[in-house]
Motif scaffolding. Structure first.
Motif, PDB file in Angstrom:
ATOM      1  N   LEU A  16       0.828  -1.206   0.000  1.00  0.00           N
ATOM      2  CA  LEU A  16       0.000   0.000   0.000  1.00  0.00           C
ATOM      3  C   LEU A  16       0.865   1.260   0.000  1.00  0.00           C
ATOM      4  CD1 LEU A  16      -2.735  -1.108   2.563  1.00  0.00           C
ATOM      5  CD2 LEU A  16      -2.956  -0.959   0.065  1.00  0.00           C
ATOM      6  N   LEU A  17       1.982   1.233   0.743  1.00  0.00           N
ATOM      7  CA  LEU A  17       2.893   2.380   0.759  1.00  0.00           C
ATOM      8  C   LEU A  17       3.495   2.615  -0.621  1.00  0.00           C
ATOM      9  CD1 LEU A  17       4.457   4.571   2.274  1.00  0.00           C
ATOM     10  CD2 LEU A  17       6.154   2.819   2.889  1.00  0.00           C
ATOM     11  N   ALA A  18       3.892   1.523  -1.304  1.00  0.00           N
ATOM     12  CA  ALA A  18       4.479   1.656  -2.636  1.00  0.00           C
ATOM     13  C   ALA A  18       3.472   2.226  -3.631  1.00  0.00           C
ATOM     14  CB  ALA A  18       4.983   0.296  -3.125  1.00  0.00           C
ATOM     15  N   VAL A  19       2.223   1.782  -3.550  1.00  0.00           N
ATOM     16  CA  VAL A  19       1.189   2.306  -4.448  1.00  0.00           C
ATOM     17  C   VAL A  19       0.953   3.787  -4.175  1.00  0.00           C
ATOM     18  CG1 VAL A  19      -1.251   2.163  -5.062  1.00  0.00           C
ATOM     19  CG2 VAL A  19       0.075   0.065  -4.789  1.00  0.00           C
ATOM     20  N   ALA A  20       0.935   4.160  -2.889  1.00  0.00           N
ATOM     21  CA  ALA A  20       0.708   5.564  -2.539  1.00  0.00           C
ATOM     22  C   ALA A  20       1.857   6.443  -3.015  1.00  0.00           C
ATOM     23  CB  ALA A  20       0.528   5.691  -1.029  1.00  0.00           C
ATOM     24  N   LEU A  21       3.103   5.969  -2.855  1.00  0.00           N
ATOM     25  CA  LEU A  21       4.262   6.760  -3.262  1.00  0.00           C
ATOM     26  C   LEU A  21       4.352   6.886  -4.779  1.00  0.00           C
ATOM     27  CD1 LEU A  21       6.993   5.418  -0.787  1.00  0.00           C
ATOM     28  CD2 LEU A  21       5.869   7.648  -0.725  1.00  0.00           C
ATOM     29  N   SER A  22       4.041   5.812  -5.488  1.00  0.00           N
ATOM     30  CA  SER A  22       4.165   5.823  -6.948  1.00  0.00           C
ATOM     31  C   SER A  22       2.975   6.496  -7.630  1.00  0.00           C
ATOM     32  CB  SER A  22       4.307   4.400  -7.480  1.00  0.00           C
ATOM     33  OG  SER A  22       3.140   3.648  -7.200  1.00  0.00           O
ATOM     34  N   ARG A  23       1.837   6.516  -6.926  1.00  0.00           N
ATOM     35  CA  ARG A  23       0.606   7.097  -7.478  1.00  0.00           C
ATOM     36  C   ARG A  23       0.261   6.492  -8.843  1.00  0.00           C
ATOM     37  NH1 ARG A  23       1.469  13.462  -7.114  1.00  0.00           N
ATOM     38  NH2 ARG A  23       3.460  12.817  -8.029  1.00  0.00           N
ATOM     39  N   ALA A  24       0.437   5.175  -8.947  1.00  0.00           N
ATOM     40  CA  ALA A  24       0.145   4.471 -10.200  1.00  0.00           C
ATOM     41  C   ALA A  24      -0.661   3.222  -9.895  1.00  0.00           C
ATOM     42  CB  ALA A  24       1.443   4.100 -10.915  1.00  0.00           C
ATOM     43  N   LEU A  25      -1.769   3.038 -10.603  1.00  0.00           N
ATOM     44  CA  LEU A  25      -2.591   1.850 -10.482  1.00  0.00           C
ATOM     45  C   LEU A  25      -2.551   1.069 -11.790  1.00  0.00           C
ATOM     46  CD1 LEU A  25      -5.754   3.279  -8.665  1.00  0.00           C
ATOM     47  CD2 LEU A  25      -3.929   1.881  -7.676  1.00  0.00           C
TER      48      LEU A  25
ATOM     49  N   GLY B  38       6.068 -17.420 -11.037  1.00  0.00           N
ATOM     50  CA  GLY B  38       5.866 -15.980 -10.932  1.00  0.00           C
ATOM     51  C   GLY B  38       7.017 -15.190 -11.519  1.00  0.00           C
ATOM     52  N   VAL B  39       8.237 -15.612 -11.243  1.00  0.00           N
ATOM     53  CA  VAL B  39       9.418 -14.930 -11.791  1.00  0.00           C
ATOM     54  C   VAL B  39       9.433 -15.022 -13.313  1.00  0.00           C
ATOM     55  CG1 VAL B  39      11.937 -15.090 -11.968  1.00  0.00           C
ATOM     56  CG2 VAL B  39      10.848 -15.166  -9.726  1.00  0.00           C
ATOM     57  N   THR B  40       9.110 -16.212 -13.847  1.00  0.00           N
ATOM     58  CA  THR B  40       9.136 -16.396 -15.299  1.00  0.00           C
ATOM     59  C   THR B  40       8.046 -15.586 -15.985  1.00  0.00           C
ATOM     60  OG1 THR B  40       9.926 -18.655 -14.894  1.00  0.00           O
ATOM     61  CG2 THR B  40       9.237 -18.117 -17.131  1.00  0.00           C
ATOM     62  N   LEU B  41       6.844 -15.563 -15.412  1.00  0.00           N
ATOM     63  CA  LEU B  41       5.766 -14.757 -15.994  1.00  0.00           C
ATOM     64  C   LEU B  41       6.082 -13.267 -15.905  1.00  0.00           C
ATOM     65  CD1 LEU B  41       2.522 -16.598 -14.788  1.00  0.00           C
ATOM     66  CD2 LEU B  41       3.494 -16.530 -17.105  1.00  0.00           C
ATOM     67  N   THR B  42       6.769 -12.861 -14.838  1.00  0.00           N
ATOM     68  CA  THR B  42       7.196 -11.466 -14.736  1.00  0.00           C
ATOM     69  C   THR B  42       8.100 -11.098 -15.901  1.00  0.00           C
ATOM     70  OG1 THR B  42       7.057 -11.541 -12.310  1.00  0.00           O
ATOM     71  CG2 THR B  42       8.388  -9.785 -13.280  1.00  0.00           C
ATOM     72  N   LYS B  43       8.991 -12.003 -16.255  1.00  0.00           N
ATOM     73  CA  LYS B  43       9.875 -11.765 -17.390  1.00  0.00           C
ATOM     74  C   LYS B  43       9.095 -11.782 -18.699  1.00  0.00           C
ATOM     75  CE  LYS B  43      14.078 -11.282 -19.082  1.00  0.00           C
ATOM     76  NZ  LYS B  43      14.961 -10.151 -18.714  1.00  0.00           N
ATOM     77  N   ARG B  44       8.158 -12.694 -18.819  1.00  0.00           N
ATOM     78  CA  ARG B  44       7.398 -12.819 -20.075  1.00  0.00           C
ATOM     79  C   ARG B  44       6.514 -11.602 -20.320  1.00  0.00           C
ATOM     80  NH1 ARG B  44       5.428 -16.654 -23.702  1.00  0.00           N
ATOM     81  NH2 ARG B  44       3.317 -16.271 -24.446  1.00  0.00           N
ATOM     82  N   TRP B  45       5.823 -11.147 -19.287  1.00  0.00           N
ATOM     83  CA  TRP B  45       4.878 -10.052 -19.451  1.00  0.00           C
ATOM     84  C   TRP B  45       5.545  -8.679 -19.425  1.00  0.00           C
ATOM     85  CZ3 TRP B  45       0.947 -12.405 -15.455  1.00  0.00           C
ATOM     86  CH2 TRP B  45       0.230 -13.434 -16.094  1.00  0.00           C
ATOM     87  N   GLY B  46       6.768  -8.608 -18.898  1.00  0.00           N
ATOM     88  CA  GLY B  46       7.446  -7.328 -18.819  1.00  0.00           C
ATOM     89  C   GLY B  46       6.947  -6.502 -17.651  1.00  0.00           C
ATOM     90  N   ARG B  47       7.408  -5.274 -17.593  1.00  0.00           N
ATOM     91  CA  ARG B  47       7.023  -4.360 -16.516  1.00  0.00           C
ATOM     92  C   ARG B  47       6.497  -3.074 -17.134  1.00  0.00           C
ATOM     93  NH1 ARG B  47      10.262  -0.667 -13.951  1.00  0.00           N
ATOM     94  NH2 ARG B  47      12.206  -1.701 -14.499  1.00  0.00           N
ATOM     95  N   PRO B  48       5.206  -2.767 -16.990  1.00  0.00           N
ATOM     96  CA  PRO B  48       4.598  -1.641 -17.696  1.00  0.00           C
ATOM     97  C   PRO B  48       4.725  -0.311 -16.968  1.00  0.00           C
ATOM     98  CG  PRO B  48       2.908  -2.786 -16.499  1.00  0.00           C
ATOM     99  CD  PRO B  48       4.198  -3.529 -16.230  1.00  0.00           C
ATOM    100  N   THR B  49       5.384  -0.277 -15.850  1.00  0.00           N
ATOM    101  CA  THR B  49       5.469   0.934 -15.051  1.00  0.00           C
ATOM    102  C   THR B  49       6.767   0.899 -14.255  1.00  0.00           C
ATOM    103  OG1 THR B  49       4.285   2.288 -13.427  1.00  0.00           O
ATOM    104  CG2 THR B  49       4.246  -0.088 -13.094  1.00  0.00           C
ATOM    105  N   GLY B  50       6.981   1.875 -13.382  1.00  0.00           N
ATOM    106  CA  GLY B  50       8.172   1.892 -12.556  1.00  0.00           C
ATOM    107  C   GLY B  50       8.222   0.698 -11.619  1.00  0.00           C
TER     108      GLY B  50
END
Length: 320
Positions: free
Chosen positions: A46-55, A158-170
């Protein structure tokens, strides 16, 4: 040089996770592992979401939920089931099989080539961790072994899917989405099984803060940044640092003694980690996979990080 700096930054995550056993046993209330996992995940998320202000936007709502369950919620739950039903060393050894799972999934889901180099050093790493933490009197439990293997598979997928899907934000927002999703999964389980432990004193608050802010927010931000920039199999091998650090802290802080076999295990595990970062080996490539795209997310902040290519564990009860 840049690859080295990213690898070293990524390695900080499992180094921090290796402190979990010491913090849990020395500072937190006993017999409340699910509450510790919840405090590590949800407030930090929750802190990370609040600091990044990205959903999340669009498909990233369900993708974040899937990754949060695999990397955080289900992984933490299975990790603690294994830790409670197995000697810590056996649970850690099962968790150390995660790089082997990732090496297979990288071929199936990412279209990477089979590599005897990756698989070979993965086996060496498992043997090294086993020598460091496994005790001769370890008695297997069927449910505990199943939970340990399932936990390694959950984090590996989870790690492999993270690599496959990429990271769309910070990376901060990305970590926040997953920590929040995983933490929400843990809320009903914690309330039903454990509730809130009594006797939460100042050292316990400090321990939860360490697990949440450093072991959760900071470590997972570094971890997901690294997964996007270095080969996923190399990142998975870095996770072996966690049980090695846990064992080292047990010796330095708790006065646990090392036998020659454990020192050999340290050398094998560290050698496997270093070797897995130096090269990927050669192999006959599989058929070309279909095109993959990483959807852009409107309104998010931070760079997109998509590049080509995880029982916390300890000598005794393990928690990552």
């Amino acid at each position: 040089m840049r690859h080295l700096s990213v690898t070293l930054a990524t390695a900080l995550a499992p180094l921090v996770w290796g402190t979990t056993y010491l913090v849990t046993t020395q500072f937190l209330p006993p017999d409340a592992p699910l509450f510790a996992a919840l405090m590590r995940a949800l407030p930090a998320g929750l802190l990370a979401v609040a600091l990044s202000r990205a959903l999340p936007r669009g498909s990233w709502w369900w993708r974040s939920a899937v990754l949060g369950v695999l990397n955080i919620g289900a992984f933490f739950l299975l990790l603690f089931v294994a830790a409670y039903r197995l000697p810590g060393g056996l649970a850690a050894t099962l968790g150390a099989g995660q790089p082997l799972i990732v090496a297979v999934l990288a071929v199936v889901l990412l279209g990477q080539a089979w590599s005897a180099w990756r698989l070979g050093w993965g086996v060496v790493g498992v043997v090294g961790v086993a020598l460091v933490v496994l005790r001769a009197d370890a008695v297997p439990d069927v449910l505990g072994v199943a939970a340990g293997l399932a936990g390694a598979a959950s984090m590996g997928l989870g790690v492999t899917l993270t690599k496959r899907w990429g990271r769309p934000t910070g990376a901060l927002a990305f970590a926040g989405w997953q920590l929040t999703a995983g933490g929400l999964v843990l809320v009903p389980l914690t309330l039903v099984v454990e509730g809130v432990p009594a006797g939460i004193d100042a050292p316990a608050v400090a321990g939860y803060a360490w697990l949440g802010v450093v072991g959760g927010l900071l470590a997972y931000t570094l971890w997901f940044t690294g997964i996007g920039r270095i080969p996923v199999t190399s990142a998975a091998m870095l996770a072996l640092l966690s049980p090695v650090v846990a064992a080292a802290l047990g010796a330095l802080v708790l006065g646990e003694r090392f036998e020659p076999a454990q020192l050999l295990g340290f050398a094998l595990a560290l050698g496997a980690i270093v070797a897995s970062q130096l090269r990927t080996g050669t192999a006959t490539p599989p058929p070309e996979p279909g095109p993959q795209t990483v959807p852009a997310v409107a309104g998010t902040v931070g760079p997109e990080a998509v590049a080509d290519g995880h029982a916390e564990s300890a000598p005794e009860p393990v928690c990552r």
